[in-house]
Design a protein around this motif. Structure first.
Motif, PDB file in Angstrom:
ATOM      1  N   ASN A 145      39.426  -3.490 112.348  1.00  0.00           N
ATOM      2  CA  ASN A 145      40.202  -3.236 113.566  1.00  0.00           C
ATOM      3  C   ASN A 145      40.502  -1.753 113.732  1.00  0.00           C
ATOM      4  O   ASN A 145      40.499  -1.224 114.855  1.00  0.00           O
ATOM      5  N   LEU A 146      40.768  -1.073 112.614  1.00  0.00           N
ATOM      6  CA  LEU A 146      41.016   0.373 112.671  1.00  0.00           C
ATOM      7  C   LEU A 146      39.776   1.116 113.155  1.00  0.00           C
ATOM      8  O   LEU A 146      39.867   2.003 114.023  1.00  0.00           O
ATOM      9  N   LEU A 147      38.621   0.745 112.618  1.00  0.00           N
ATOM     10  CA  LEU A 147      37.378   1.376 113.047  1.00  0.00           C
ATOM     11  C   LEU A 147      37.090   1.055 114.511  1.00  0.00           C
ATOM     12  O   LEU A 147      36.579   1.901 115.254  1.00  0.00           O
ATOM     13  N   GLY A 148      37.453  -0.159 114.920  1.00  0.00           N
ATOM     14  CA  GLY A 148      37.310  -0.508 116.336  1.00  0.00           C
ATOM     15  C   GLY A 148      38.159   0.397 117.214  1.00  0.00           C
ATOM     16  O   GLY A 148      37.727   0.824 118.291  1.00  0.00           O
ATOM     17  N   GLY A 149      39.370   0.690 116.758  1.00  0.00           N
ATOM     18  CA  GLY A 149      40.236   1.609 117.499  1.00  0.00           C
ATOM     19  C   GLY A 149      39.631   2.997 117.603  1.00  0.00           C
ATOM     20  O   GLY A 149      39.719   3.649 118.658  1.00  0.00           O
ATOM     21  N   SER A 202      28.757   6.559 116.674  1.00  0.00           N
ATOM     22  CA  SER A 202      27.713   5.758 116.041  1.00  0.00           C
ATOM     23  C   SER A 202      27.919   5.687 114.533  1.00  0.00           C
ATOM     24  O   SER A 202      27.653   4.649 113.909  1.00  0.00           O
ATOM     25  N   LEU A 203      28.402   6.786 113.950  1.00  0.00           N
ATOM     26  CA  LEU A 203      28.687   6.778 112.515  1.00  0.00           C
ATOM     27  C   LEU A 203      29.839   5.816 112.205  1.00  0.00           C
ATOM     28  O   LEU A 203      29.815   5.097 111.196  1.00  0.00           O
ATOM     29  N   ILE A 204      30.835   5.788 113.079  1.00  0.00           N
ATOM     30  CA  ILE A 204      31.942   4.839 112.924  1.00  0.00           C
ATOM     31  C   ILE A 204      31.423   3.409 113.062  1.00  0.00           C
ATOM     32  O   ILE A 204      31.841   2.504 112.326  1.00  0.00           O
ATOM     33  N   LEU A 258      38.298 -18.752 118.485  1.00  0.00           N
ATOM     34  CA  LEU A 258      37.256 -18.536 117.490  1.00  0.00           C
ATOM     35  C   LEU A 258      37.871 -17.876 116.260  1.00  0.00           C
ATOM     36  O   LEU A 258      38.821 -17.101 116.384  1.00  0.00           O
ATOM     37  N   PRO A 259      37.355 -18.175 115.056  1.00  0.00           N
ATOM     38  CA  PRO A 259      37.904 -17.555 113.838  1.00  0.00           C
ATOM     39  C   PRO A 259      37.938 -16.031 113.912  1.00  0.00           C
ATOM     40  O   PRO A 259      38.915 -15.398 113.522  1.00  0.00           O
ATOM     41  N   THR A 260      36.856 -15.445 114.439  1.00  0.00           N
ATOM     42  CA  THR A 260      36.788 -13.980 114.525  1.00  0.00           C
ATOM     43  C   THR A 260      37.863 -13.440 115.452  1.00  0.00           C
ATOM     44  O   THR A 260      38.465 -12.398 115.178  1.00  0.00           O
ATOM     45  N   ALA A 261      38.113 -14.141 116.555  1.00  0.00           N
ATOM     46  CA  ALA A 261      39.107 -13.686 117.518  1.00  0.00           C
ATOM     47  C   ALA A 261      40.511 -13.688 116.920  1.00  0.00           C
ATOM     48  O   ALA A 261      41.383 -12.937 117.355  1.00  0.00           O
ATOM     49  N   GLU A 262      40.729 -14.507 115.913  1.00  0.00           N
ATOM     50  CA  GLU A 262      42.046 -14.591 115.294  1.00  0.00           C
ATOM     51  C   GLU A 262      42.296 -13.460 114.305  1.00  0.00           C
ATOM     52  O   GLU A 262      43.424 -12.993 114.156  1.00  0.00           O
ATOM     53  N   VAL A 263      41.247 -13.039 113.605  1.00  0.00           N
ATOM     54  CA  VAL A 263      41.427 -12.026 112.552  1.00  0.00           C
ATOM     55  C   VAL A 263      41.006 -10.627 112.983  1.00  0.00           C
ATOM     56  O   VAL A 263      41.370  -9.639 112.343  1.00  0.00           O
ATOM     57  N   ALA A 264      40.221 -10.533 114.048  1.00  0.00           N
ATOM     58  CA  ALA A 264      39.736  -9.218 114.492  1.00  0.00           C
ATOM     59  C   ALA A 264      39.895  -9.089 116.003  1.00  0.00           C
ATOM     60  O   ALA A 264      38.992  -8.601 116.693  1.00  0.00           O
ATOM     61  N   THR A 265      41.054  -9.490 116.498  1.00  0.00           N
ATOM     62  CA  THR A 265      41.307  -9.448 117.947  1.00  0.00           C
ATOM     63  C   THR A 265      41.126  -8.048 118.531  1.00  0.00           C
ATOM     64  O   THR A 265      40.432  -7.877 119.543  1.00  0.00           O
ATOM     65  N   PRO A 266      41.723  -7.000 117.938  1.00  0.00           N
ATOM     66  CA  PRO A 266      41.559  -5.647 118.518  1.00  0.00           C
ATOM     67  C   PRO A 266      40.101  -5.205 118.569  1.00  0.00           C
ATOM     68  O   PRO A 266      39.652  -4.668 119.598  1.00  0.00           O
ATOM     69  N   ALA A 267      39.368  -5.420 117.473  1.00  0.00           N
ATOM     70  CA  ALA A 267      37.969  -4.983 117.427  1.00  0.00           C
ATOM     71  C   ALA A 267      37.126  -5.737 118.445  1.00  0.00           C
ATOM     72  O   ALA A 267      36.270  -5.147 119.121  1.00  0.00           O
ATOM     73  N   LEU A 268      37.352  -7.037 118.583  1.00  0.00           N
ATOM     74  CA  LEU A 268      36.580  -7.837 119.535  1.00  0.00           C
ATOM     75  C   LEU A 268      36.921  -7.431 120.970  1.00  0.00           C
ATOM     76  O   LEU A 268      36.030  -7.319 121.821  1.00  0.00           O
ATOM     77  N   ALA A 269      38.203  -7.199 121.239  1.00  0.00           N
ATOM     78  CA  ALA A 269      38.609  -6.764 122.579  1.00  0.00           C
ATOM     79  C   ALA A 269      37.987  -5.414 122.924  1.00  0.00           C
ATOM     80  O   ALA A 269      37.513  -5.204 124.051  1.00  0.00           O
ATOM     81  N   ILE A 270      37.957  -4.512 121.968  1.00  0.00           N
ATOM     82  CA  ILE A 270      37.386  -3.187 122.199  1.00  0.00           C
ATOM     83  C   ILE A 270      35.883  -3.282 122.421  1.00  0.00           C
ATOM     84  O   ILE A 270      35.316  -2.558 123.246  1.00  0.00           O
ATOM     85  N   SER A 271      35.221  -4.195 121.696  1.00  0.00           N
ATOM     86  CA  SER A 271      33.775  -4.364 121.891  1.00  0.00           C
ATOM     87  C   SER A 271      33.485  -4.864 123.301  1.00  0.00           C
ATOM     88  O   SER A 271      32.529  -4.426 123.941  1.00  0.00           O
TER      89      SER A 271
END
Length: 217
Positions: free
Chosen positions: A7-11, A37-39, A119-132
């Motif tokens: 999630n931090l990397l997503g931010g 891209s490196l992130i 979805l399981p991913t949406a529960e644990v990585a909500t910020p990263a998925l929203a940012i994607s």
């Protein structure tokens, strides 16, 4: 801890996307895209370690070669052929402050949508998925608001990076050939767009979309 890092990397992805969009120099935008891209590579590797999906580790290697190395090299080559005059005197259709506000709204809307996904991913990585998800709209905003057609290429690149993150989060065990196919398409798209931009520059000595009235049908 693993998903917190994801999630931090997503931010950081959305921060670098914002810098790509508001950069006034093509050269600076290329550097920010390389950083993003490196992130992305770090995010894929972290997600692969967290989920135990070895496929994502191969995705990370492929993303490093294509996104951190090849795409910036292609864009840098095109920029060197045109020189600094290609990005002088051009401004975005909206001010940087408004661009930042627009991106914030896009992320907020996507965050609200993702919280409704079961979805399981949406529960644990909500910020990263929203940012994607938001990267599609950020890329589209870049294409619409930027007058410099070279900068509009970055809009496509941002959308493509977002699709990578979305696919990695929702289908971490997808075959490597899927990611390779997406990355290969992206590289050829960037090459074709760069060639077109170079031809426009050599013909009109301008990358301002407002000056290209002869292209209107």
């Amino acid at each position: 801890m693993g998903y917190q890092l994801v999630n931090l990397l997503g931010g950081l992805l959305i921060v670098t996307s914002t810098m790509v969009v508001i950069s006034k120099s093509i050269k600076v935008a290329i550097r920010w895209y390389a950083v993003q891209s490196l992130i992305l590579v770090g995010l894929l590797a972290t997600l692969g370690n967290v989920t135990g999906a070895s496929e994502l580790l191969m995705w990370a290697v492929s993303a490093f070669v294509t996104k951190v190395v090849l795409v910036p090299l292609i864009l840098s080559y095109a920029y060197r052929k045109m020189g600094e005059p290609s990005d002088l005197g051009l401004s975005s259709g909206i001010k940087p402050a408004w661009t930042i506000c627009l991106i914030a709204v896009e992320v907020a809307i996507c965050f609200a949508v993702v919280t409704q996904i079961k979805l399981p991913t949406a529960e644990v990585a909500t910020p990263a998925l929203a940012i994607s998800f938001a990267h599609f709209f950020v890329g589209l905003s870049c294409i619409i608001t930027q007058r410099n057609i070279m900068k509009q290429i970055f809009g496509y690149c941002l959308m493509e990076n977002g699709s990578h993150v979305t696919l990695a989060l929702l289908a971490p065990t997808a075959p490597e050939i899927v990611e390779t196919g997406i990355a290969t398409d992206a590289i050829f798209a960037v090459i074709i767009m760069s060639v077109v931009v170079l031809k426009i520059w050599r013909t009109y000595q301008s990358l301002d979309s407002h000056d290209l009235s002869d292209l209107k049908g």
